[in-house]
Design a protein around this motif. Structure first.
Motif, PDB file in Angstrom:
ATOM      1  N   THR A  33       0.855  -1.186   0.000  1.00 31.31           N
ATOM      2  CA  THR A  33       0.000   0.000   0.000  1.00 31.31           C
ATOM      3  C   THR A  33       0.887   1.230   0.000  1.00 31.31           C
ATOM      4  N   LEU A  34       0.692   2.121  -0.979  1.00 32.99           N
ATOM      5  CA  LEU A  34       1.483   3.337  -1.114  1.00 32.99           C
ATOM      6  C   LEU A  34       0.685   4.496  -0.530  1.00 32.99           C
ATOM      7  N   LEU A  35       1.243   5.130   0.497  1.00 33.92           N
ATOM      8  CA  LEU A  35       0.528   6.158   1.255  1.00 33.92           C
ATOM      9  C   LEU A  35       1.376   7.412   1.397  1.00 33.92           C
ATOM     10  N   PRO A  36       0.736   8.577   1.668  1.00 25.61           N
ATOM     11  CA  PRO A  36       1.505   9.817   1.872  1.00 25.61           C
ATOM     12  C   PRO A  36       2.458   9.681   3.062  1.00 25.61           C
ATOM     13  N   ALA A  37       3.739   9.881   2.841  1.00 24.34           N
ATOM     14  CA  ALA A  37       4.750   9.618   3.866  1.00 24.34           C
ATOM     15  C   ALA A  37       4.592  10.524   5.085  1.00 24.34           C
ATOM     16  N   ALA A  38       4.358  11.812   4.868  1.00 26.64           N
ATOM     17  CA  ALA A  38       4.274  12.744   5.991  1.00 26.64           C
ATOM     18  C   ALA A  38       3.085  12.420   6.888  1.00 26.64           C
ATOM     19  N   GLU A  39       1.964  12.071   6.299  1.00 26.15           N
ATOM     20  CA  GLU A  39       0.780  11.749   7.092  1.00 26.15           C
ATOM     21  C   GLU A  39       0.967  10.442   7.860  1.00 26.15           C
ATOM     22  N   LEU A  40       1.647   9.485   7.260  1.00 25.96           N
ATOM     23  CA  LEU A  40       1.927   8.232   7.969  1.00 25.96           C
ATOM     24  C   LEU A  40       2.793   8.476   9.196  1.00 25.96           C
ATOM     25  N   ALA A  41       3.841   9.287   9.024  1.00 26.90           N
ATOM     26  CA  ALA A  41       4.769   9.530  10.124  1.00 26.90           C
ATOM     27  C   ALA A  41       4.100  10.222  11.296  1.00 26.90           C
ATOM     28  N   ALA A  42       3.005  10.954  11.043  1.00 25.61           N
ATOM     29  CA  ALA A  42       2.335  11.712  12.099  1.00 25.61           C
ATOM     30  C   ALA A  42       1.315  10.885  12.876  1.00 25.61           C
ATOM     31  N   LEU A  43       1.049   9.650  12.451  1.00 21.18           N
ATOM     32  CA  LEU A  43       0.043   8.833  13.119  1.00 21.18           C
ATOM     33  C   LEU A  43       0.577   8.255  14.437  1.00 21.18           C
ATOM     34  N   PRO A  44      -0.322   7.933  15.384  1.00 20.09           N
ATOM     35  CA  PRO A  44       0.100   7.398  16.693  1.00 20.09           C
ATOM     36  C   PRO A  44       0.394   5.897  16.633  1.00 20.09           C
ATOM     37  N   TRP A  45       1.540   5.511  16.076  1.00 26.33           N
ATOM     38  CA  TRP A  45       1.877   4.108  15.910  1.00 26.33           C
ATOM     39  C   TRP A  45       2.188   3.441  17.248  1.00 26.33           C
ATOM     40  N   HIS A  46       1.758   2.190  17.374  1.00 20.38           N
ATOM     41  CA  HIS A  46       2.068   1.365  18.538  1.00 20.38           C
ATOM     42  C   HIS A  46       2.614   0.029  18.055  1.00 20.38           C
ATOM     43  N   GLY A  47       3.264  -0.688  18.959  1.00 18.82           N
ATOM     44  CA  GLY A  47       3.913  -1.938  18.602  1.00 18.82           C
ATOM     45  C   GLY A  47       2.982  -2.963  18.002  1.00 18.82           C
ATOM     46  N   GLU A  48       1.735  -3.013  18.466  1.00 26.50           N
ATOM     47  CA  GLU A  48       0.806  -4.018  17.960  1.00 26.50           C
ATOM     48  C   GLU A  48       0.366  -3.751  16.523  1.00 26.50           C
ATOM     49  N   HIS A  49       0.642  -2.549  16.018  1.00 28.05           N
ATOM     50  CA  HIS A  49       0.288  -2.224  14.631  1.00 28.05           C
ATOM     51  C   HIS A  49       1.291  -2.786  13.633  1.00 28.05           C
ATOM     52  N   LEU A  50       2.507  -3.098  14.090  1.00 30.58           N
ATOM     53  CA  LEU A  50       3.622  -3.324  13.176  1.00 30.58           C
ATOM     54  C   LEU A  50       4.287  -4.679  13.378  1.00 30.58           C
ATOM     55  N   ALA A  51       4.751  -5.245  12.281  1.00 29.63           N
ATOM     56  CA  ALA A  51       5.647  -6.401  12.287  1.00 29.63           C
ATOM     57  C   ALA A  51       6.925  -5.978  11.571  1.00 29.63           C
ATOM     58  N   GLY A  52       8.045  -6.594  11.939  1.00 29.05           N
ATOM     59  CA  GLY A  52       9.322  -6.193  11.364  1.00 29.05           C
ATOM     60  C   GLY A  52       9.639  -6.902  10.056  1.00 29.05           C
ATOM     61  N   MET A  53      10.776  -6.509   9.465  1.00 24.82           N
ATOM     62  CA  MET A  53      11.206  -7.091   8.201  1.00 24.82           C
ATOM     63  C   MET A  53      11.493  -8.581   8.317  1.00 24.82           C
ATOM     64  N   SER A  54      11.864  -9.062   9.512  1.00 19.79           N
ATOM     65  CA  SER A  54      12.094 -10.499   9.662  1.00 19.79           C
ATOM     66  C   SER A  54      10.816 -11.279   9.367  1.00 19.79           C
ATOM     67  N   SER A  55       9.667 -10.710   9.732  1.00 21.65           N
ATOM     68  CA  SER A  55       8.387 -11.359   9.430  1.00 21.65           C
ATOM     69  C   SER A  55       8.099 -11.318   7.935  1.00 21.65           C
ATOM     70  N   TRP A  56       8.331 -10.175   7.324  1.00 20.56           N
ATOM     71  CA  TRP A  56       8.088 -10.018   5.880  1.00 20.56           C
ATOM     72  C   TRP A  56       8.969 -10.969   5.072  1.00 20.56           C
ATOM     73  N   GLU A  57      10.241 -11.065   5.457  1.00 15.72           N
ATOM     74  CA  GLU A  57      11.158 -11.943   4.736  1.00 15.72           C
ATOM     75  C   GLU A  57      10.793 -13.412   4.923  1.00 15.72           C
ATOM     76  N   ALA A  58      10.323 -13.788   6.108  1.00 19.67           N
ATOM     77  CA  ALA A  58       9.908 -15.173   6.321  1.00 19.67           C
ATOM     78  C   ALA A  58       8.753 -15.541   5.402  1.00 19.67           C
ATOM     79  N   VAL A  59       7.792 -14.646   5.268  1.00 14.94           N
ATOM     80  CA  VAL A  59       6.650 -14.894   4.378  1.00 14.94           C
ATOM     81  C   VAL A  59       7.111 -14.955   2.929  1.00 14.94           C
ATOM     82  N   ARG A  60       8.001 -14.041   2.539  1.00 15.90           N
ATOM     83  CA  ARG A  60       8.490 -14.020   1.151  1.00 15.90           C
ATOM     84  C   ARG A  60       9.259 -15.286   0.810  1.00 15.90           C
ATOM     85  N   ILE A  61      10.144 -15.715   1.693  1.00 20.17           N
ATOM     86  CA  ILE A  61      10.955 -16.904   1.428  1.00 20.17           C
ATOM     87  C   ILE A  61      10.073 -18.139   1.339  1.00 20.17           C
TER      88      ILE A  61
END
Length: 376
Positions: free
Chosen positions: A193-221
């Motif tokens: 999903t391609l989104l406006p970068a500035a608006e994304l950075a301003a959102l109240p992100w929490h840990g439960e919203h995100l998974a790291g690249m290790s998860s993405w790479e595991a799915v890709r592999i």
């Protein structure tokens, strides 16, 4: 020389452990990689792919021109269509690889691996001549990865409107494509999903919203999907990495590298092949890209170097897995050994050798029934 990726800041810094190589700008994980991976697979988290770069090709001739200078057909496909495309050398080597979204009738957005955009832009500008196209960078956009569009994964976060969504039906064979191996048994179709970068950075992100690249790479592999920044080198041809499945339209008109694509597809076999490895996890040592792959045992046993590890991950269900590029002659059923460099107590460099079993990604092609392809 590996190109330098642009500087980006992670969406969430607390507890973030940054990655390495092409992913050094974004978190590898946030302290609980396997829990993050479970959330990603359940459609409850997104991955910060801010290291990926976006290039726009726009203008009245954008789609017809891209069809001419790349391996894919973009004319006649509906707006919002998602495709993969490549640029090949005259000898058929993979020079560029991108995920493409037809964002509007006269606009295509290309998503590229970290550090890859400048090289593709140089090629496109060289090939522009009198074509009515513009090729601006889109640093105002940031990419989120997930198993569904980001707004569906995190409806409570109030994400801004997406500029585009890339959602290719992997591992289905795209129009004009050819599969070079079986469908992966653990494939997961992922979405960018391609989104406006500035608006994304301003959102109240929490840990439960995100998974790291290790998860993405595991799915890709586990999905047997090659990545430009990992699996592609200066010798790669599309057949070796199963890129003909989605990124090369074998029945289109002339494109650079077409002769190699047609000859290998119709008459020969690729000199190397992509394979997924299931690694012995009993020794609890992390495998890294670049490790030697040997046939017949590790160093000191007479084993022969037959390839290189290109990507690694710890999968929540499959355990330690990797992608590797090995010689075509390596038997499909053969057990392999993978080198893990270690430093001994006295500071010397040594290697631990892990047993590895193969899961086929690319197989020898039968030539009894040849697919329809453009004449050279």
């Amino acid at each position: 020389m590996t190109p330098e990726p642009r500087d980006v800041s992670p969406l969430l810094r607390p507890s973030a452990v940054l990655g390495e190589g092409p992913d050094a700008a974004v978190p590898e994980h946030y302290g609980a990689p396997l829990r993050e991976q479970r959330r990603l697979l359940r459609g409850r988290a997104v991955v910060d792919l801010g290291q990926l770069e976006v290039l726009e090709v726009s203008g009245p001739e954008a789609r017809s021109w891209l069809t001419t200078v790349t391996s894919q057909v973009l004319t006649g496909v509906p707006v919002d269509s998602s495709l993969s495309l490549a640029v090949l050398s005259p000898q058929g080597r993979v020079e560029h690889l991108a995920s493409a979204v037809v964002a509007a009738e006269e606009t295509v957005l290309l998503v590229l691996d970290a550090g890859a955009r400048a090289g593709l832009r140089r090629y496109l500008e060289m090939m522009r001549f009198a074509a009515r196209v513009e090729i601006p960078d889109r640093d105002d956009l940031r990419v989120l990865g997930a198993t569904a569009p980001a707004a569906e994964v995190l409806p409570e976060l109030g994400l801004p409107e997406a500029a585009a969504v890339w959602a290719e039906d992997w591992p289905s064979v795209a129009p004009g494509g050819v599969a070079y191996g079986p469908d992966p048994g653990d494939a997961v179709a992922t979405v960018l999903t391609l989104l406006p970068a500035a608006e994304l950075a301003a959102l109240p992100w929490h840990g439960e919203h995100l998974a790291g690249m290790s998860s993405w790479e595991a799915v890709r592999i586990a999905s047997h999907r090659a990545r430009f920044g990992r699996e592609v080198d200066e010798r790669s041809i599309p057949h070796e990495l199963d890129l003909l499945r989605t990124a090369v339209h074998t029945a289109k008109g002339c494109y650079r590298g077409q002769e190699t694509v047609a000859k290998v597809m119709n008459l020969g076999q690729p000199p190397r092949r992509l394979v997924m490895l299931h690694l012995d996890g009993s020794q609890d040592v992390p495998v890294r890209p670049g490790g030697e792959v040997r046939l017949g045992g590790g160093e000191g046993t007479g084993g022969k170097v037959v390839g290189t590890v290109t990507s690694t991950a710890l999968h929540a269900d499959l355990g330690p897995i990797a992608l590797a590029v090995v010689r075509r002659a390596v038997p499909i059923e053969a057990e392999l050994a993978v080198a893990v460099p270690v430093t001994t107590a006295d500071g010397a460099q040594d290697a631990v050798w892990l047993d590895a079993s193969q899961e086929a990604v690319v197989l020898p092609r039968e030539h009894g029934q040849r697919p329809s392809t453009a004449k050279l």
